[in-house]
Design a protein around this motif. Structure first.
Motif, PDB file in Angstrom:
ATOM      1  N   GLY A 253     110.516  43.406 -52.758  1.00 14.78           N
ATOM      2  CA  GLY A 253     109.299  43.272 -53.546  1.00 14.78           C
ATOM      3  C   GLY A 253     108.046  43.532 -52.735  1.00 14.78           C
ATOM      4  O   GLY A 253     106.991  42.981 -53.003  1.00 14.78           O
ATOM      5  N   ALA A 254     108.168  44.393 -51.700  1.00 12.36           N
ATOM      6  CA  ALA A 254     107.033  44.728 -50.823  1.00 12.36           C
ATOM      7  C   ALA A 254     106.411  43.483 -50.205  1.00 12.36           C
ATOM      8  O   ALA A 254     105.191  43.359 -50.117  1.00 12.36           O
ATOM      9  CB  ALA A 254     105.993  45.542 -51.577  1.00 12.36           C
ATOM     10  N   GLY A 255     107.277  42.556 -49.769  1.00 12.04           N
ATOM     11  CA  GLY A 255     106.797  41.373 -49.070  1.00 12.04           C
ATOM     12  C   GLY A 255     106.781  40.109 -49.899  1.00 12.04           C
ATOM     13  O   GLY A 255     106.533  39.020 -49.373  1.00 12.04           O
ATOM     14  N   ALA A 256     107.068  40.204 -51.200  1.00 11.77           N
ATOM     15  CA  ALA A 256     107.011  39.028 -52.073  1.00 11.77           C
ATOM     16  C   ALA A 256     108.181  38.081 -51.838  1.00 11.77           C
ATOM     17  O   ALA A 256     108.038  36.854 -52.000  1.00 11.77           O
ATOM     18  CB  ALA A 256     106.976  39.450 -53.534  1.00 11.77           C
ATOM     19  N   ARG A 257     109.326  38.621 -51.460  1.00 12.38           N
ATOM     20  CA  ARG A 257     110.507  37.775 -51.239  1.00 12.38           C
ATOM     21  C   ARG A 257     111.094  38.059 -49.867  1.00 12.38           C
ATOM     22  O   ARG A 257     111.215  39.213 -49.462  1.00 12.38           O
ATOM     23  CB  ARG A 257     111.572  38.042 -52.306  1.00 12.38           C
ATOM     24  N   VAL A 258     111.461  36.986 -49.172  1.00 14.35           N
ATOM     25  CA  VAL A 258     112.029  37.118 -47.829  1.00 14.35           C
ATOM     26  C   VAL A 258     113.269  36.255 -47.735  1.00 14.35           C
ATOM     27  O   VAL A 258     113.252  35.067 -48.077  1.00 14.35           O
ATOM     28  CB  VAL A 258     111.013  36.684 -46.746  1.00 14.35           C
ATOM     29  N   GLU A 259     114.346  36.859 -47.255  1.00 15.56           N
ATOM     30  CA  GLU A 259     115.594  36.133 -47.041  1.00 15.56           C
ATOM     31  C   GLU A 259     116.127  36.484 -45.658  1.00 15.56           C
ATOM     32  O   GLU A 259     116.186  37.653 -45.279  1.00 15.56           O
ATOM     33  CB  GLU A 259     116.624  36.517 -48.111  1.00 15.56           C
ATOM     34  N   VAL A 260     116.494  35.463 -44.881  1.00 15.22           N
ATOM     35  CA  VAL A 260     117.027  35.663 -43.534  1.00 15.22           C
ATOM     36  C   VAL A 260     118.322  34.879 -43.401  1.00 15.22           C
ATOM     37  O   VAL A 260     118.356  33.664 -43.643  1.00 15.22           O
ATOM     38  CB  VAL A 260     116.021  35.205 -42.459  1.00 15.22           C
ATOM     39  N   HIS A 261     119.371  35.588 -43.045  1.00 16.49           N
ATOM     40  CA  HIS A 261     120.692  34.966 -42.856  1.00 16.49           C
ATOM     41  C   HIS A 261     121.062  34.067 -44.037  1.00 16.49           C
ATOM     42  O   HIS A 261     121.566  32.969 -43.878  1.00 16.49           O
ATOM     43  CB  HIS A 261     120.714  34.169 -41.542  1.00 16.49           C
ATOM     44  N   GLY A 262     120.775  34.562 -45.259  1.00 19.20           N
ATOM     45  CA  GLY A 262     121.163  33.846 -46.461  1.00 19.20           C
ATOM     46  C   GLY A 262     120.188  32.786 -46.933  1.00 19.20           C
ATOM     47  O   GLY A 262     120.385  32.195 -48.002  1.00 19.20           O
ATOM     48  N   GLU A 263     119.121  32.514 -46.183  1.00 19.74           N
ATOM     49  CA  GLU A 263     118.141  31.494 -46.569  1.00 19.74           C
ATOM     50  C   GLU A 263     116.889  32.171 -47.144  1.00 19.74           C
ATOM     51  O   GLU A 263     116.291  33.048 -46.510  1.00 19.74           O
ATOM     52  CB  GLU A 263     117.754  30.649 -45.362  1.00 19.74           C
ATOM     53  N   ILE A 264     116.482  31.742 -48.337  1.00 17.88           N
ATOM     54  CA  ILE A 264     115.270  32.292 -48.957  1.00 17.88           C
ATOM     55  C   ILE A 264     114.056  31.592 -48.361  1.00 17.88           C
ATOM     56  O   ILE A 264     113.894  30.366 -48.485  1.00 17.88           O
ATOM     57  CB  ILE A 264     115.297  32.104 -50.487  1.00 17.88           C
ATOM     58  N   LEU A 265     113.190  32.362 -47.703  1.00 23.53           N
ATOM     59  CA  LEU A 265     112.014  31.805 -47.042  1.00 23.53           C
ATOM     60  C   LEU A 265     110.742  31.985 -47.859  1.00 23.53           C
ATOM     61  O   LEU A 265     109.756  31.276 -47.634  1.00 23.53           O
ATOM     62  CB  LEU A 265     111.818  32.462 -45.669  1.00 23.53           C
ATOM     63  N   LYS A 266     110.746  32.936 -48.789  1.00 19.38           N
ATOM     64  CA  LYS A 266     109.551  33.214 -49.594  1.00 19.38           C
ATOM     65  C   LYS A 266     109.981  33.829 -50.912  1.00 19.38           C
ATOM     66  O   LYS A 266     110.885  34.670 -50.934  1.00 19.38           O
ATOM     67  CB  LYS A 266     108.618  34.169 -48.840  1.00 19.38           C
ATOM     68  N   ASP A 267     109.346  33.425 -51.991  1.00 17.83           N
ATOM     69  CA  ASP A 267     109.593  34.022 -53.304  1.00 17.83           C
ATOM     70  C   ASP A 267     108.303  33.897 -54.115  1.00 17.83           C
ATOM     71  O   ASP A 267     108.135  32.998 -54.929  1.00 17.83           O
ATOM     72  CB  ASP A 267     110.750  33.327 -54.013  1.00 17.83           C
TER      73      ASP A 267
END
Length: 287
Positions: A69-83
């Protein structure tokens, strides 16, 4: 445990026109991602696509996370950090404005794409001729993925989208120049040209002001304790400008958006020329 090189990097890869072409990545790119990770580097997808539109066969290469989403959602190693999503009242106002101008658009969320009933027929009319003229790649890249189905596959349809939660909008056909429609929303809303340049001013990507790929990269950087100097970003489109500016090494794809080329430290070939693999090799990421 994977062996670690003397200097581990974190690489953020745009998908369309960079890692893949029409949703398909060359084997050399898949191999480069796997080799770099085996040597201790981190590799992330960093795309304007919502997660719902990232094909499983892209992710099968194996990545340490996704910025979608061009930076709207971030997931690292299965963990959602931003939505991040548009605030509901603003989201409804934008949809109402697009409907009032009879625009053909898609609302993008991590879980699905949302469109008004019948927009699929409109998109086939607008995009069909453009995709029909896409180049062939003489076997370097397969072209058996229908780019229209790539868009329409995750779609859900409704007669009224004003209550839909979404992070970004892709508009493909507005009878009124899209910039004029968005002028009414002031600084809360951003607009960049569509990656399909043939669509001109009637198309574009509408996003939350202050949300771009570099924002997503910073979330990953803070969580993992990365050194900005060790961040590598590769991209080709207008929504890649901020991430190339932010990265320690920004790499543009030949033939990409002029503003992307202007901020890049290096240039590499497009997917048909295995440009990501070449860039990895030049940076010493493949051993």
């Amino acid at each position: 445990m994977p062996s670690r090189t003397a200097r581990s990097r974190a690489i953020f890869l745009d998908i369309d026109g960079t890692y893949a072409d029409h949703g398909l990545a060359p084997e050399a790119h898949v191999d480069a991602v796997r080799t770099a990770r085996r040597l201790g580097h981190l590799v992330f997808v960093c795309t304007g696509r919502p997660l719902a539109m990232v094909p499983g066969h892209i992710l099968e290469a194996g990545f340490d996370g996704t910025v979608t989403g061009a930076g709207a959602r971030v997931e690292v190693h299965g963990e959602i950090l931003k939505d991040a999503r548009f605030e509901p009242e603003l989201a409804a106002r934008i949809v109402a404005a697009l409907d009032a101008h009879n625009a053909a658009y898609i609302l993008e969320a991590p879980e699905a794409l949302y469109g008004r009933t019948g927009v699929d027929r409109r998109l086939r009319e607008v995009l069909g001729p453009i995709f029909a003229g896409r180049p062939q790649h003489d076997g370097i890249l397969s072209t058996d993925v229908d780019p229209l189905e790539d868009i329409l596959g995750p779609m859900r349809y409704s007669d009224d989208l004003r209550s839909t939660s979404y992070a970004k909008i892709s508009c493909f056909d507005s009878p009124v120049p899209l910039g004029r429609v968005m002028d009414d929303f002031g600084p809360e809303v951003g607009l960049i040209p569509s990656s399909l340049s043939a669509l001109g001013e009637r198309a574009g990507e509408i996003f939350m002001a202050g949300i771009h790929k570099a924002v997503g990269i910073r979330v990953v950087e803070e969580r993992l304790g990365l050194d900005r100097a060790d961040i590598v970003a590769i991209g080709d489109s207008a929504n890649d400008i901020e991430m190339l500016e932010y990265a320690g090494v920004g790499i543009a794809v030949e033939g990409g958006h002029p503003a992307v080329l202007a901020v890049a430290d290096r240039v590499t070939a497009p997917p048909a020329g295995n440009g990501v693999a070449a860039a990895f090799a030049e940076l010493g990421l493949l051993g």
